[in-house]
Write an enzyme that holds these catalytic residues in place. Structure first.
Site, mmCIF file in Angstrom:
data_model
loop_
_atom_site.group_PDB
_atom_site.id
_atom_site.type_symbol
_atom_site.label_atom_id
_atom_site.label_comp_id
_atom_site.label_asym_id
_atom_site.label_seq_id
_atom_site.Cartn_x
_atom_site.Cartn_y
_atom_site.Cartn_z
ATOM 1 N N LYS A 104 20.240 -13.389 22.472
ATOM 2 C CA LYS A 104 21.055 -13.947 23.544
ATOM 3 C C LYS A 104 21.362 -12.873 24.584
ATOM 4 O O LYS A 104 21.528 -11.700 24.239
ATOM 5 C CB LYS A 104 22.398 -14.444 22.981
ATOM 6 C CG LYS A 104 22.344 -15.621 22.042
ATOM 7 C CD LYS A 104 23.757 -15.932 21.541
ATOM 8 C CE LYS A 104 23.772 -17.055 20.526
ATOM 9 N NZ LYS A 104 23.495 -18.360 21.139
ATOM 10 N N ARG B 232 21.215 -25.045 12.562
ATOM 11 C CA ARG B 232 20.611 -26.185 11.862
ATOM 12 C C ARG B 232 19.905 -25.751 10.579
ATOM 13 O O ARG B 232 19.796 -26.520 9.634
ATOM 14 C CB ARG B 232 19.658 -26.922 12.803
ATOM 15 C CG ARG B 232 18.461 -26.118 13.261
ATOM 16 C CD ARG B 232 17.841 -26.662 14.544
ATOM 17 N NE ARG B 232 18.699 -26.435 15.690
ATOM 18 C CZ ARG B 232 18.424 -26.864 16.916
ATOM 19 N NH1 ARG B 232 17.321 -27.560 17.147
ATOM 20 N NH2 ARG B 232 19.247 -26.617 17.918
ATOM 21 N N GLU C 120 19.588 -21.239 14.718
ATOM 22 C CA GLU C 120 19.800 -20.924 13.305
ATOM 23 C C GLU C 120 20.816 -21.830 12.630
ATOM 24 O O GLU C 120 20.799 -21.998 11.408
ATOM 25 C CB GLU C 120 20.240 -19.459 13.158
ATOM 26 C CG GLU C 120 21.723 -19.189 13.291
ATOM 27 C CD GLU C 120 22.299 -19.528 14.658
ATOM 28 O OE1 GLU C 120 23.490 -19.869 14.728
ATOM 29 O OE2 GLU C 120 21.559 -19.459 15.667
ATOM 30 N N ASP D 147 26.675 -14.581 15.934
ATOM 31 C CA ASP D 147 25.333 -15.045 16.291
ATOM 32 C C ASP D 147 24.805 -14.234 17.472
ATOM 33 O O ASP D 147 25.173 -14.463 18.623
ATOM 34 C CB ASP D 147 25.359 -16.528 16.649
ATOM 35 C CG ASP D 147 23.984 -17.060 17.000
ATOM 36 O OD1 ASP D 147 22.986 -16.396 16.659
ATOM 37 O OD2 ASP D 147 23.893 -18.143 17.616
#
Length: 426
Positions: free
Chosen positions: A205, A279, A277, A198
């Protein structure tokens, strides 16, 4: 280095080792000194200390080693490099078998969460999960839907999140049916978030938050391990598993802020944060689970930083509208010596992600409870969300740095608890 013998004692260490010393040493013997009320925690801390001291091979000796003492020593002693070795004491047949299953299954979970993203693609995660569970039963059927086939089957959350990566996204659907009756009721559906890396997508991030994001498939590992352990322990009712697997990367094909996803249940979701992302992929799995009409649904996901802020890495976070079901899980966690903590989830949380362009956005309003709104978002993909549904935000799955109890990396916490709960469901 020679193998050292480890003894257990509820007596204080000799004074030369210091007041309340945890360890004392004599020739090739190390003694762990514990107080009865803190026995398992002391044993786990001792395991961590011995690994930190470079002691890589030990033999658990003496009469005081039972199953839980052995296991908690291993929880502390094991490290991500797998450089430690234990010669186990004699246990009764039942406990020996249980220890064997934990070492195989929970260590599998720790290893796969620790695995670098480069070698664990979404399809590889789905395949390895199916292989693990199939090891423990021949009553397993599964299929993996990946790449463009996800779009063809209308799994738009997984497809959208994963389309920015060269590695295809994947959905694992696995059916454990020991009854061999295709019409047998499904007692529970398990749904796991399997984001194999991720980056945050276009809501990128910072490096300090991204460095451990190979662990963002921890929820998928947790439900896989729980089902495998439940099967190894002899569970005899039908359970289905859905793993929602994808990379969340940046590219010319990646999804963007402002995109709208239309799900099979008719819900539309505006993307206002590509780093929310998890969810989006879980929604597909929950729709599948809900359509199966199981008695219970449990989903697990490394879903929010808010859960970690609330409870640190010391507890798995539990959210549910169903008090009785939540209490069942907490009772299982007590029996299995694993730490869970319930966070709030209320009806008003379900209204805290408005959108001007879709039914809802994928992240909550400012100054709202992030773990609670994330769980509330998921509730929109379960018809009867107020009953028989648990959401576990996996705040204790991975540690970025070592503690007195744990090495850096994955913990495996929660596998035993969910396996225990599955055995009690009817």
């Amino acid at each position: 280095m020679s193998t050292l013998s480890i003894l257990l004692s509820d007596q204080s260490a000799p004074t030369q080792w210091g007041k309340d010393a945890l360890l004392s040493f004599s020739d090739n013997i190390i003694t762990i000194h514990y107080k009865s009320e803190h026995r398992l925690g002391a044993i786990q801390r001792a395991g961590r200390k011995l690994d930190n001291q470079g002691i890589s091979s030990v033999k658990l000796s003496g009469e005081n080693w039972d199953l839980e003492a052995c296991w908690h020593f291993w929880l502390g002693y094991r490290n991500a490099k797998k450089s430690t070795k234990v010669n186990w004491p004699k246990l009764n047949t039942k406990d020996k078998q249980e220890l064997k299953h934990r070492l195989a299954i929970i260590d599998w979970c720790r290893d796969i969460v620790n695995e670098q993203a480069e070698t664990l693609s979404p399809i590889e995660l789905a395949t390895k999960a199916a292989k693990l569970i199939s090891t423990y039963s021949s009553d397993v059927a599964y299929k993996i839907i990946s790449g463009d086939a996800l779009k063809e089957h209308d799994y738009m959350g997984i497809y959208t999140v994963g389309k920015g990566s060269d590695r295809p996204a994947a959905l694992l659907e696995l059916d454990y049916n020991p009854t061999q009756d295709p019409n047998a009721p499904i007692i529970a559906c398990l749904v796991g978030k399997g984001i194999t890396f991720d980056s945050g997508g276009y809501s990128l991030k910072p490096s300090s938050f991204m460095e451990s994001m190979r662990s963002d498939m921890g929820g998928a590992a947790l439900v896989t391990g729980a089902l495998a352990l439940a099967i190894a322990r002899g569970i005899t009712h039908r359970i289905k598993l859905y793993l929602c697997c994808a990379d969340n990367l940046v590219s010319g094909n990646a999804f963007k802020l402002g995109d709208i996803i239309r799900y099979r249940n008719g819900k539309t979701v505006e993307v206002d944060n590509t780093d929310a992302e998890g969810r989006l992929v879980l929604a597909d799995g929950l729709i599948c689970a809900d359509n199966d009409k199981p008695h219970y649904i449990i989903d697990c996901a490394t879903l929010t930083g808010a859960a970690k802020i609330a409870v640190g890495n010391d507890y798995q976070s539990l959210l549910s509208f169903d008090d009785n079901f939540a209490h069942q899980l907490l009772a299982s966690s007590d029996l299995e010596h694993e730490a869970f903590w319930r966070l709030p989830l209320a009806e008003f949380h379900r209204t805290q992600f408005p959108s001007s362009f879709a039914d809802m956005a994928n992240s909550g309003l400012p100054n709202t409870a992030g773990a609670s709104t994330a769980a509330a978002f998921l509730s929109h993909f379960i018809k009867n969300y107020q009953q028989n549904w648990l959401h576990i935000d996996c705040s204790a799955t991975f540690r970025k740095s070592a503690t007195a109890l744990w090495a850096t990396g994955a913990t495996g916490v929660g596998v035993r608890t969910i396996a225990n709960l599955l055995s009690k469901l009817k």
